[in-house]
Design an enzyme around this catalytic site. Structure first.
Site, PDB file in Angstrom:
ATOM      1  N   HIS A 265     -11.107  -3.427  14.506  1.00 57.28           N
ATOM      2  CA  HIS A 265     -12.367  -2.696  14.327  1.00 57.28           C
ATOM      3  C   HIS A 265     -12.235  -1.691  13.178  1.00 57.28           C
ATOM      4  O   HIS A 265     -13.079  -1.663  12.263  1.00 57.28           O
ATOM      5  CB  HIS A 265     -12.724  -1.970  15.625  1.00 57.28           C
ATOM      6  CG  HIS A 265     -13.971  -1.145  15.542  1.00 57.28           C
ATOM      7  ND1 HIS A 265     -15.194  -1.590  15.972  1.00 57.28           N
ATOM      8  CD2 HIS A 265     -14.185   0.115  15.065  1.00 57.28           C
ATOM      9  CE1 HIS A 265     -16.105  -0.652  15.774  1.00 57.28           C
ATOM     10  NE2 HIS A 265     -15.516   0.399  15.223  1.00 57.28           N
ATOM     11  N   GLU A 266     -11.189  -0.887  13.212  1.00 59.56           N
ATOM     12  CA  GLU A 266     -11.011   0.117  12.156  1.00 59.56           C
ATOM     13  C   GLU A 266     -10.673  -0.533  10.819  1.00 59.56           C
ATOM     14  O   GLU A 266     -11.044  -0.022   9.760  1.00 59.56           O
ATOM     15  CB  GLU A 266      -9.941   1.135  12.557  1.00 59.56           C
ATOM     16  CG  GLU A 266     -10.239   1.898  13.838  1.00 59.56           C
ATOM     17  CD  GLU A 266     -11.599   2.571  13.862  1.00 59.56           C
ATOM     18  OE1 GLU A 266     -12.136   2.884  12.773  1.00 59.56           O
ATOM     19  OE2 GLU A 266     -12.148   2.776  14.964  1.00 59.56           O
ATOM     20  N   HIS A 269     -13.911  -1.225   9.077  1.00 57.41           N
ATOM     21  CA  HIS A 269     -14.397  -0.048   8.348  1.00 57.41           C
ATOM     22  C   HIS A 269     -13.651   0.099   7.019  1.00 57.41           C
ATOM     23  O   HIS A 269     -14.253   0.320   5.965  1.00 57.41           O
ATOM     24  CB  HIS A 269     -14.188   1.210   9.190  1.00 57.41           C
ATOM     25  CG  HIS A 269     -15.192   1.412  10.271  1.00 57.41           C
ATOM     26  ND1 HIS A 269     -16.546   1.524  10.019  1.00 57.41           N
ATOM     27  CD2 HIS A 269     -15.046   1.550  11.614  1.00 57.41           C
ATOM     28  CE1 HIS A 269     -17.190   1.716  11.170  1.00 57.41           C
ATOM     29  NE2 HIS A 269     -16.303   1.739  12.150  1.00 57.41           N
ATOM     30  N   GLU A 295     -20.844   0.205  10.510  1.00 59.38           N
ATOM     31  CA  GLU A 295     -20.509  -0.370  11.814  1.00 59.38           C
ATOM     32  C   GLU A 295     -20.654  -1.882  11.809  1.00 59.38           C
ATOM     33  O   GLU A 295     -19.941  -2.588  12.526  1.00 59.38           O
ATOM     34  CB  GLU A 295     -21.376   0.244  12.905  1.00 59.38           C
ATOM     35  CG  GLU A 295     -21.009   1.676  13.266  1.00 59.38           C
ATOM     36  CD  GLU A 295     -19.585   1.821  13.754  1.00 59.38           C
ATOM     37  OE1 GLU A 295     -19.050   0.874  14.379  1.00 59.38           O
ATOM     38  OE2 GLU A 295     -18.981   2.877  13.497  1.00 59.38           O
TER      39      GLU A 295
END
Length: 499
Positions: A265-266, A269, A295
């Site tokens: 997830h990170e 980003h 997001e």
């Protein structure tokens, strides 16, 4: 070149240099924020709050400067294309900042910095009362902030615009309402299914081994270690610039898949941040389009890549190498996508119930800011909503209303962008596959260049040239819609649970 055009060029260059300085100060503040959450000594808060406040004040001064105002007046309507986009973005930020007194900016910065250790202590003790007074101060400060910008508008709408300025609150609420109304039927059908997803993990796994595993995941996805690093934090996050985009994760001994998911997830980003144009660093053309788009990138990589069966066909050997778990790709895929009907923690939530977690936070923070809910009522209302929307009730405040860091930063209005980003991720991934063809083979072979290239061309490389709705239309040819996410969820989980 005419004298007028030459004068416009000179004005634009002076304006742009000022904008770069403003952004450099903000990036420096971001490094201090990263340090506070990752490496700063426990007793460093008093000094850090003053440092952060000084940078916030300086940044506010730069953004409200009289020279900047004069340049904006001169350039409005005098430049075109990319230059006009830069003027648009700076003008919007200037107008909002100019409405807020410098003293209020300073008080918000100090209160937010001081709030972090208070929240951490309250969470450690599972005691909301320790954080209640601090949260009350932050709510009041943000109400004051919203009133300074526009006293006649809904204060929550004003705060939401800090994170998503171009998608109106009505659109956001409509999408959240649609998810709240349509997902429960799918979630209930899954709960009634006889299918039991595989769970190949038993006992606990050394955090050091988990770190080796997630580092290999980052290697596999192509993370640029020359422009990034991995650390741990109480609440995983990513921050930085196209030259230095850092990610954090956390490790729970009994949940190694949680670490993999949060790291990917990170990474999503960071992949967006690293994809921004180097040559435009310090200007809106080198900055990310707001939080819905950000997001969408994290959720695209976490869900459409990291939770896909092709990914686990690729990555299953790494799980065995680092954790000693000899599991089939299908078993890992089922476990990564299991829908839990008893999960209380947002960052550990499955792809479907996750949005019910967001709805709870959205409704509570909206009512707090609007004055329809007292801070003292938050734990009770939180627990009641969890029971209503998710069928579970927190046993303590740590697994309830203290689990997220956002309110300690004063970030009211952030939470809706998580669901908006998930919805947009599906729309973008579908558009990428329409143009490139199915991406399963690419993912299974660890070849991500085509997907990276599409995202860079259609999302990352534009910076803030387009507004959010414009960017979505440019990338997908359509207006923003939840159709793709709901279709994707129905097909994927219908197959997993034989619905």
């Amino acid at each position: 070149m005419s004298p007028e055009a030459r004068q416009t060029d000179e004005t634009y260059e002076a304006f742009l240099e000022h904008v770069r300085t403003y952004n450099y100060v903000g990036d420096a503040a971001g490094v201090l924020g990263w340090d506070q959450q990752v490496t700063m000594p426990e007793e460093g808060t008093p000094a850090r709050s003053k440092q952060s406040s000084a940078l916030s004040t300086l940044r506010h001064d730069l953004l409200t400067d009289d020279d900047l105002a004069a340049w904006l007046d001169e350039l409005d309507g005098a430049v075109e294309d990319e230059r006009q986009a830069v003027v648009r973005e700076v003008e919007r930020a200037h107008e909002r900042a100019s409405a807020v007194p410098e003293d209020l900016v300073k008080r918000i910065s100090e209160a937010s910095s001081n709030a972090l250790p208070v929240w951490e202590g309250a969470k450690a003790d599972a005691d909301f009362s320790q954080f209640e007074e601090t949260l009350q101060e932050l709510v009041e400060l943000r109400r004051e902030y919203a009133a300074e910008i526009d006293p006649d508008r809904d204060p929550y709408e004003v705060l939401f615009e800090n994170f998503e300025p171009y998608i109106d609150i009505e659109t956001a609420e409509a999408i959240l309402t649609r998810l709240r109304e349509e997902l429960p039927a799918l979630i209930d059908a899954i709960a009634d299914s006889d299918v039991e997803p595989a769970d190949p993990f038993e006992g606990e796994y050394d955090p050091a081994a988990q770190e080796d595993l997630v580092r290999e995941a980052l290697d596999t996805l192509g993370y640029d270690w020359d422009r990034g690093r991995l650390d741990t934090a109480a609440h995983p996050f990513s921050t930085g610039t196209q030259f230095d985009a850092r990610v954090t994760t956390r490790f729970a001994p009994a949940d190694p898949m949680g670490a993999v998911g949060s790291t990917i997830h990170e990474f999503g980003h960071a992949s967006y941040t690293l994809g921004l144009p180097d040559e435009h660093y310090g200007t809106p053309l080198g900055d990310s389009r707001d939080m819905t788009v950000h997001e969408s990138q994290s959720r695209l990589w976490e869900n459409h890549v990291g939770r896909s069966l092709p990914f686990w066909r690729l990555f299953a050997p790494a799980v065995e190498d680092h954790l000693g778990v000899d599991a089939t790709p299908r078993a890992l895929y089922e476990h990564a996508n299991e829908v839990y009907d008893d999960n209380l923690i947002r960052v550990e939530a499955d792809e479907l119930t996750y949005h019910m977690h967001i709805v709870v936070r959205f409704e509570i923070e909206r009512d707090l800011i609007r004055g329809d809910l007292e801070v003292s009522e938050v734990p009770q209302v939180w627990n009641d909503k969890y029971e209503e929307y998710l069928g579970v009730r927190p046993e303590n405040d740590a697994e309830g209303c203290l689990q997220d860091i956002h309110w300690s930063h004063g970030n009211f209005g952030y939470f809706p962008t998580y669901s908006l980003g998930s919805v947009l991720a599906s729309q973008l991934f579908a558009a990428a596959e329409r143009e490139l063809g199915a991406l399963d083979d690419d993912i299974e072979s660890g070849e991500f260049d085509r997907l990276y290239g599409w995202l860079n061309e259609n999302v990352h490389g534009h910076g803030c040239r387009y507004t959010t709705p414009e960017l979505i239309r440019e990338a997908t040819g359509e207006e923003f819609t939840a159709d793709y996410f709901l279709d994707y969820a129905t097909e994927k989980y219908g197959d997993l649970y034989d619905l």
